[in-house]
Design a protein around this motif. Structure first.
Motif: not given
Length: 256
Positions: A104-117, A140-148, A155-158
């Motif tokens: 798998i070429p990258h360390d992580a992948y963005w995924i788009g979302r279609d929002n419904h309301f 290779r991946c962890r979340y930041n400390d944001n509450q929201v 940073e540092g990953i592809s």
């Protein structure tokens, strides 16, 4: 064939979790749901759902819960989902193709979302470009400390992009939207506290007004009709609440 772990973090998701689980059914031998002691029947439903491993853990914050779950994953590659996210067939096929390729070429992948309301898809109002990192390498991946709006640290990953998208049903109804906005405002008051030495008219009036203008005019909320007006108004109210909560907390600390 690279194996996949699927992780959910949940709390009181009885209204949507079955729909989401159906989109990843029979995909992974490591499908784990970390539940924060739901009291609406979610845990009971998960216990009787075939192929699901339920783990319950006290909730401290979104990043803490997700990072704990990531460390427990059986396989190196993870698809991490919220209960209100539905994997589309196109997205599932794209991830399966990457896993089958072996490398798998990258360390992580963005995924788009279609929002419904409120029963319809929202095409504007600042939600059109919604994206999240949900498919990534465990080590290779962890979340930041944001509450929201916690996010994977990039940073540092592809990081690559997937073409397939998710369907996102983040708000059950208007009451849920208002309650979630209030809760997020309290949490974001913590995130913004250090960068806001003093709360003034700028924070309580100018920033909320600008937020409404941004969503409704600049980002085309007016094109989403009544739903766009509601979204823009509630999000502006959330900004006002953030600083109102921050000010109230500081006043209470000064009082004997």
């Amino acid at each position: 064939m690279t194996m996949l772990s699927i992780i959910y973090t949940t709390y009181n998701e009885i209204d949507i979790i079955e729909r989401s689980l159906a989109t990843v059914a029979n995909w992974s031998d490591d499908l784990v749901v970390v539940d924060s002691f739901s009291d609406d029947g979610t845990a009971e439903l998960l216990r009787r759902t075939e192929g699901v491993t339920l783990r319950q853990r006290k909730y401290v914050g979104p990043s803490d819960q997700k990072n704990w779950a990531i460390a427990q994953a059986k396989h190196e590659w993870i698809l991490l989902l919220d209960a209100d996210e539905l994997v589309t067939p196109a997205l599932r096929a794209e991830i399966e193709a990457l896993l089958a390729a072996g490398e798998i070429p990258h360390d992580a992948y963005w995924i788009g979302r279609d929002n419904h309301f409120m029963g319809r898809r929202i095409y504007h109002s600042g939600w059109a470009g919604d994206k999240v990192i949900r498919f990534f390498h465990r080590d290779r991946c962890r979340y930041n400390d944001n509450q929201v709006h916690e996010e994977i640290i990039t940073e540092g990953i592809s990081v690559g992009w997937l073409k397939g998208r998710m369907e996102h049903y983040t708000f059950k109804d208007l009451d849920h939207f208002l309650a979630k906005t209030r809760r997020y405002a309290k949490w974001s008051a913590q995130d913004y506290a250090e960068r806001t030495p003093r709360v003034g008219l700028y924070h309580l009036f100018v920033k909320p007004v600008y937020r409404f203008f941004k969503h409704y005019v600049m980002q085309g909320g007016f094109r989403d009709g009544r739903e766009g007006l509601i979204i823009s108004g509630v999000l502006a109210w959330g900004v006002f609440l953030r600083y109102a909560y921050m000010m109230a907390e500081r006043i209470s600390k000064k009082q004997p």
